[in-house]
Design a protein around this motif. Structure first.
Motif: not given
Length: 261
Positions: A138-144
């Motif tokens: 439900n919550r993400f943190v990513l590095f695009p």
């Protein structure tokens, strides 16, 4: 001035120019040493898992991958295998893992959704390296890593950034917000017809929502923050930075999200 003096002066100037042209900065020397150490090693390093393979293992394909993508990298490993800004990114990933997040690969459906966002589709190309979640997705943190292809009129651009992705059932519609240009700040003095009004951000309505009051209240918590992009796409809130990943950006966004989302 006799010929001998001229020759001596010429030699002195040549030596001086050679030293200037071949002088290396501290960072260049450190990078050279790092590369030399890497080349002298008898193994290949996998930065995600920390797996070290011999060249023979890598060529044969007969080796067991270690499932330790959630491990905390120690300072010696970061110092040896990363350099410059990469070190801060690895320290940031360590912090994310220490605060209860685990590595979670995005599904094909999630990637397709990201491709439809204004935030990422405006670039010529993008990819992502790592993504983390602490609540079943439900919550993400990513590095695009976003890319703009250069041409003779414009230089290219390729950089990793931070992106938060929050699912919220009270959200609906489709809105994109970015920092205002100076011209937009001027024209908004006379006419500000944005559906979502934030002092520092220009708002674009792609699809209206039936819960505008909630959206405006939510985004107002970010009104004083700079260097960000926001997008609401259905029940998804995306928040992306505009520069290379760093601890300061992550912590300021994380603090607001913890308090209001």
């Amino acid at each position: 001035m006799n010929d001998t003096v001229v020759i001596i002066i010429g030699i002195v100037i040549a030596v001086f120019l050679w030293k200037v042209m071949t002088h290396k900065s501290k960072s260049e020397i450190e990078e050279e040493n790092r590369l030399k150490e890497s080349l002298s090693d008898e193994f290949i390093y996998d930065p995600e898992t920390g797996t070290k393979l011999t060249l023979e293992q890598a060529e044969s394909g007969h080796w067991i991958a270690h499932n330790n993508v959630n491990r905390i990298k120690d300072s010696d490993e970061i110092e040896q295998f990363y350099y410059d800004d990469e070190k801060e990114v690895e320290e940031l990933k360590n912090y994310i893992k220490k605060t209860g997040n685990t590595y979670k690969k995005l599904t094909n459906y999630q990637i397709e959704l990201l491709e439809k966002t204004e935030t990422l589709s405006k670039y010529d190309n993008w990819s992502y390296s790592s993504s983390f979640s602490n609540d079943n997705g439900n919550r993400f943190v990513l590095f695009p890593a976003v890319e703009i292809t250069g041409n003779r009129h414009q230089s290219g651009y390729h950089e990793s950034q931070i992106m938060f992705w929050i699912k919220d059932e009270q959200l609906s519609g489709h809105f994109y917000l970015r920092e205002k240009t100076n011209f937009e700040k001027l024209t908004d003095i006379f006419r500000n017809d944005d559906d979502i009004k934030l002092d520092n951000y220009e708002s674009f309505t792609i699809k209206k929502s039936n819960n505008m009051l909630y959206i405006i209240k939510l985004l107002n918590f970010f009104k004083d923050e700079k260097g960000l992009e926001f997008e609401i796409y259905g029940d998804n809130l995306f928040i992306k930075t505009l520069r290379f990943p760093n601890m300061d950006d992550y912590l300021r966004i994380e603090k607001i999200i913890k308090n209001v989302c």
